[in-house]
Write a protein that holds these residues in place. Structure first.
Motif, PDB file in Angstrom:
ATOM      1  N   HIS A  96       1.258  -1.462   0.264  1.00 14.94           N
ATOM      2  CA  HIS A  96       0.056  -0.414   0.629  1.00 14.94           C
ATOM      3  C   HIS A  96       0.673   1.292  -0.245  1.00 14.94           C
ATOM      4  O   HIS A  96       1.651   1.532   0.904  1.00 14.94           O
ATOM      5  N   PRO A  97       0.276   2.043  -1.413  1.00 16.63           N
ATOM      6  CA  PRO A  97       1.302   3.814  -0.982  1.00 16.63           C
ATOM      7  C   PRO A  97       1.437   4.248   0.351  1.00 16.63           C
ATOM      8  O   PRO A  97       2.042   4.810   1.084  1.00 16.63           O
ATOM      9  N   LEU A  98      -0.186   3.954   1.086  1.00 16.53           N
ATOM     10  CA  LEU A  98       0.312   4.227   2.618  1.00 16.53           C
ATOM     11  C   LEU A  98      -0.779   3.573   3.435  1.00 16.53           C
ATOM     12  O   LEU A  98      -1.600   2.794   2.893  1.00 16.53           O
ATOM     13  N   LEU A  99      -0.096   3.743   4.371  1.00 19.71           N
ATOM     14  CA  LEU A  99      -1.145   3.051   5.767  1.00 19.71           C
ATOM     15  C   LEU A  99      -1.572   3.682   7.092  1.00 19.71           C
ATOM     16  O   LEU A  99      -0.402   3.827   7.648  1.00 19.71           O
ATOM     17  N   VAL A 100      -2.389   3.368   7.084  1.00 16.56           N
ATOM     18  CA  VAL A 100      -2.693   4.329   8.550  1.00 16.56           C
ATOM     19  C   VAL A 100      -3.154   3.597   9.854  1.00 16.56           C
ATOM     20  O   VAL A 100      -4.125   2.616   9.168  1.00 16.56           O
ATOM     21  N   ASN A 177     -12.929   4.028   0.062  1.00 11.89           N
ATOM     22  CA  ASN A 177     -11.316   3.643  -1.298  1.00 11.89           C
ATOM     23  C   ASN A 177     -10.292   3.145  -0.464  1.00 11.89           C
ATOM     24  O   ASN A 177      -9.336   2.311  -0.733  1.00 11.89           O
ATOM     25  N   ALA A 178     -10.835   2.588   1.197  1.00 18.07           N
ATOM     26  CA  ALA A 178     -10.332   2.036   1.423  1.00 18.07           C
ATOM     27  C   ALA A 178      -9.692   0.390   1.658  1.00 18.07           C
ATOM     28  O   ALA A 178     -10.548   0.290   1.544  1.00 18.07           O
ATOM     29  N   GLU A 179      -8.684  -0.394   2.243  1.00 16.85           N
ATOM     30  CA  GLU A 179      -8.745  -1.858   2.163  1.00 16.85           C
ATOM     31  C   GLU A 179      -8.742  -1.492   3.824  1.00 16.85           C
ATOM     32  O   GLU A 179      -7.323  -1.353   4.361  1.00 16.85           O
ATOM     33  N   TYR A 180      -9.947  -1.680   4.098  1.00 14.38           N
ATOM     34  CA  TYR A 180     -10.051  -2.140   5.712  1.00 14.38           C
ATOM     35  C   TYR A 180      -9.836  -3.428   6.101  1.00 14.38           C
ATOM     36  O   TYR A 180     -10.225  -5.190   6.053  1.00 14.38           O
ATOM     37  N   THR A 193      -3.316   5.578  -2.884  1.00 16.91           N
ATOM     38  CA  THR A 193      -2.249   6.410  -3.246  1.00 16.91           C
ATOM     39  C   THR A 193      -1.724   7.592  -1.865  1.00 16.91           C
ATOM     40  O   THR A 193      -2.484   7.540  -1.019  1.00 16.91           O
ATOM     41  N   ASN A 194      -0.514   7.979  -1.579  1.00 17.89           N
ATOM     42  CA  ASN A 194       0.125   8.450  -0.598  1.00 17.89           C
ATOM     43  C   ASN A 194      -0.271   9.893  -0.509  1.00 17.89           C
ATOM     44  O   ASN A 194       0.042  10.705   0.184  1.00 17.89           O
ATOM     45  N   LYS A 195      -1.396  10.350  -0.983  1.00 19.69           N
ATOM     46  CA  LYS A 195      -1.221  11.912  -1.031  1.00 19.69           C
ATOM     47  C   LYS A 195      -2.506  11.882   0.047  1.00 19.69           C
ATOM     48  O   LYS A 195      -3.370  13.274   0.371  1.00 19.69           O
ATOM     49  N   VAL A 196      -3.394  10.606   0.157  1.00 19.82           N
ATOM     50  CA  VAL A 196      -4.533  10.764   1.857  1.00 19.82           C
ATOM     51  C   VAL A 196      -4.048  12.001   2.225  1.00 19.82           C
ATOM     52  O   VAL A 196      -3.064  11.318   3.092  1.00 19.82           O
ATOM     53  N   ASN A 197      -4.796  12.592   3.038  1.00 19.54           N
ATOM     54  CA  ASN A 197      -4.006  13.015   5.037  1.00 19.54           C
ATOM     55  C   ASN A 197      -4.512  12.338   5.541  1.00 19.54           C
ATOM     56  O   ASN A 197      -5.181  11.994   6.302  1.00 19.54           O
ATOM     57  N   CYS A 216      -9.362   5.857  20.976  1.00 20.46           N
ATOM     58  CA  CYS A 216      -7.632   5.256  19.834  1.00 20.46           C
ATOM     59  C   CYS A 216      -6.899   5.587  19.949  1.00 20.46           C
ATOM     60  O   CYS A 216      -6.620   6.526  21.340  1.00 20.46           O
ATOM     61  N   HIS A 217      -5.293   4.549  19.911  1.00 21.36           N
ATOM     62  CA  HIS A 217      -4.307   5.248  20.492  1.00 21.36           C
ATOM     63  C   HIS A 217      -3.254   4.563  19.836  1.00 21.36           C
ATOM     64  O   HIS A 217      -3.613   3.713  18.500  1.00 21.36           O
ATOM     65  N   LYS A 218      -1.722   4.779  19.982  1.00 24.29           N
ATOM     66  CA  LYS A 218      -0.468   4.133  18.636  1.00 24.29           C
ATOM     67  C   LYS A 218      -1.569   4.012  17.620  1.00 24.29           C
ATOM     68  O   LYS A 218      -1.318   3.547  16.689  1.00 24.29           O
ATOM     69  N   LYS A 219      -1.460   5.534  17.343  1.00 24.53           N
ATOM     70  CA  LYS A 219      -2.191   6.118  15.981  1.00 24.53           C
ATOM     71  C   LYS A 219      -1.039   6.153  15.013  1.00 24.53           C
ATOM     72  O   LYS A 219       0.286   6.879  15.868  1.00 24.53           O
ATOM     73  N   LYS A 220      -0.682   5.800  13.857  1.00 24.27           N
ATOM     74  CA  LYS A 220       0.137   5.662  13.096  1.00 24.27           C
ATOM     75  C   LYS A 220      -0.124   5.893  11.623  1.00 24.27           C
ATOM     76  O   LYS A 220      -1.315   5.975  10.720  1.00 24.27           O
ATOM     77  N   ILE A 221       0.797   6.908  10.962  1.00 19.74           N
ATOM     78  CA  ILE A 221       0.946   7.525   9.259  1.00 19.74           C
ATOM     79  C   ILE A 221       2.099   6.717   8.783  1.00 19.74           C
ATOM     80  O   ILE A 221       3.153   7.259   8.728  1.00 19.74           O
ATOM     81  N   LEU A 222       2.165   5.454   7.667  1.00 23.53           N
ATOM     82  CA  LEU A 222       3.236   4.807   7.409  1.00 23.53           C
ATOM     83  C   LEU A 222       3.179   5.243   5.511  1.00 23.53           C
ATOM     84  O   LEU A 222       2.212   4.018   5.125  1.00 23.53           O
ATOM     85  N   PRO A 223       3.644   5.583   5.156  1.00 24.11           N
ATOM     86  CA  PRO A 223       3.665   5.493   4.084  1.00 24.11           C
ATOM     87  C   PRO A 223       4.960   4.697   3.073  1.00 24.11           C
ATOM     88  O   PRO A 223       6.208   4.534   4.014  1.00 24.11           O
ATOM     89  N   TYR A 224       4.715   4.280   1.923  1.00 27.93           N
ATOM     90  CA  TYR A 224       5.727   3.486   1.291  1.00 27.93           C
ATOM     91  C   TYR A 224       7.077   3.857   1.490  1.00 27.93           C
ATOM     92  O   TYR A 224       7.495   2.566   1.428  1.00 27.93           O
ATOM     93  N   TYR A 225       7.717   5.218   1.864  1.00 36.74           N
ATOM     94  CA  TYR A 225       8.867   5.115   1.694  1.00 36.74           C
ATOM     95  C   TYR A 225       9.539   4.791   3.141  1.00 36.74           C
ATOM     96  O   TYR A 225      10.822   4.626   3.093  1.00 36.74           O
ATOM     97  N   ARG A 226       8.684   4.633   4.240  1.00 33.33           N
ATOM     98  CA  ARG A 226       9.454   4.369   5.598  1.00 33.33           C
ATOM     99  C   ARG A 226       8.850   2.756   5.927  1.00 33.33           C
ATOM    100  O   ARG A 226       8.101   1.862   4.810  1.00 33.33           O
ATOM    101  N   ASN A 227       9.267   2.255   6.451  1.00 34.25           N
ATOM    102  CA  ASN A 227       8.894   0.693   6.802  1.00 34.25           C
ATOM    103  C   ASN A 227       7.518   1.678   7.388  1.00 34.25           C
ATOM    104  O   ASN A 227       7.663   1.264   8.988  1.00 34.25           O
ATOM    105  N   GLN A 228       7.000   0.056   6.777  1.00 28.52           N
ATOM    106  CA  GLN A 228       6.082  -0.544   6.596  1.00 28.52           C
ATOM    107  C   GLN A 228       5.266  -0.833   8.270  1.00 28.52           C
ATOM    108  O   GLN A 228       4.834  -2.292   8.093  1.00 28.52           O
ATOM    109  N   LYS A 229       6.175  -0.712   9.789  1.00 30.53           N
ATOM    110  CA  LYS A 229       5.623  -2.106  10.702  1.00 30.53           C
ATOM    111  C   LYS A 229       4.014  -2.299  10.761  1.00 30.53           C
ATOM    112  O   LYS A 229       3.172  -1.115  11.572  1.00 30.53           O
ATOM    113  N   ALA A 230       3.336  -3.086  11.139  1.00 28.86           N
ATOM    114  CA  ALA A 230       2.023  -4.015  11.679  1.00 28.86           C
ATOM    115  C   ALA A 230       2.512  -5.499  11.933  1.00 28.86           C
ATOM    116  O   ALA A 230       2.559  -5.985  11.001  1.00 28.86           O
TER     117      ALA A 230
END
Length: 318
Positions: A96-100, A177-180, A193-197, A216-230
């Protein structure tokens, strides 16, 4: 429609005992005999779980088997469900270009009796039967709040079904439009897309959670150019063991397999700490389980190396 007496028959328990157990869970002077609170360390914090009495544990086991038959999953729960698991969830989180991501504070304890009851009514149970089941499965604390206890065999299933009823539709509607993907109380939204806010996404998740009385807690915004740890993986291109975790795992196995007799007790202590081996549990079985879990996500050379270490440890401890 199932009645209280039919429910008792289904659970192979006398009707009067079923009702008595449900009333015990309502009356503060009695419920502690069936739910014993236990505080266990969780890093620097303390987690409260509950030990369920043998009599109620038997009922919970029967309820779990029965509810699994009559309450089908909606396809978004990947923890504690038959046919899916962490491997399937991790694969969904890849590429995913962006993972939240976010999860909930004290998730089980945030799910209230009235939410469990409402979910059961939604699935066709009568008001009385829904209340009896919810009362049997929830604990009431000194402040008068009734919630799902962590430690009960039926709580994960009810947690999933409550989320499927109350939470998932709101998230899917807000982010069509997100894969949940939800793994118990861990929420993941994968965008094309990583253009999502990402901050706006997390803000909306906060609003959704607050409407349910959760946080909610432990909230993260993980674009493709960072390590998307999940879920313990690095998921950028495919589920993979994070580099630091791999180096630590390799070091523990190497030291334990090659240490002298003089240093063995210290290396065993470190290994037990790393693998979180409980008292009276085999160190070798714990290591074997962890290694076999990670092997599908290791490059062939790394998988061969850990297999070699494991064979050597079997010679030592076998």
């Amino acid at each position: 429609m199932i009645t209280p007496r039919l429910l008792a028959n289904r659970l192979n328990i006398e009707y009067k005992i079923l009702i008595w157990l449900s009333k015990c869970n309502y009356e503060p002077e009695h419920y502690t005999s069936h739910f014993t609170p236990i505080r266990i360390p969780k890093g620097r914090k303390i987690r409260q779980v509950y030990k369920v009495s043998p009599a109620l544990k038997k009922v919970h086991k029967g309820l779990k088997e029965y509810l699994e038959e009559v309450l089908p999953a909606n396809g978004f729960s990947f923890a504690y469900e038959q046919g899916v698991g962490i491997e399937v969830a991790a694969e969904r989180l890849s590429r995913h270009p962006l993972l939240v991501t976010a999860d909930f504070v004290n998730h089980f304890h945030s799910i209230k009796l009235k939410q469990v009851k409402a979910m059961l009514i939604h699935h066709g149970f009568s008001d009385r039967v829904a209340y009896i089941i919810a009362r049997l499965c929830c604990v009431k604390n000194a402040a008068g709040k009734s919630f799902l206890p962590q430690g009960s065999v039926v709580s994960p299933l009810l947690s999933n079904r409550v989320c499927e009823f109350l939470l998932d539709p709101l998230v899917i509607k807000e982010f069509p439009n997100a894969e949940y993907t939800r793994y118990s109380d861990n929420l993941y939204l994968g965008f094309t897309t990583n253009k999502v806010n990402g901050k706006e996404v997390l803000s909306k998740l906060d609003v959704i959670a607050s409407t349910l009385g959760w946080r909610c807690h432990k909230k993260k915004i993980l674009p493709y150019y960072r390590n998307q740890k999940a879920l313990g993986f690095t998921c950028n291109t495919k589920p993979n063991i994070p580099k630091k975790k791999w180096l630590r795992l390799k070091a523990i196995l190497h030291n334990l397999a090659n240490c002298s007799d003089k240093d063995r007790s210290e290396q065993e202590r470190r290994a037990k700490e790393y693998f979180k081996v409980e008292e009276d549990t085999s160190l070798l079985l714990s290591i074997e389980g962890r290694v076999n879990y990670w092997k599908p996500y290791l490059a062939s050379a790394r998988a061969t190396l850990v297999t070699t270490y494991l064979e050597k440890l079997k010679e030592i401890y076998g």
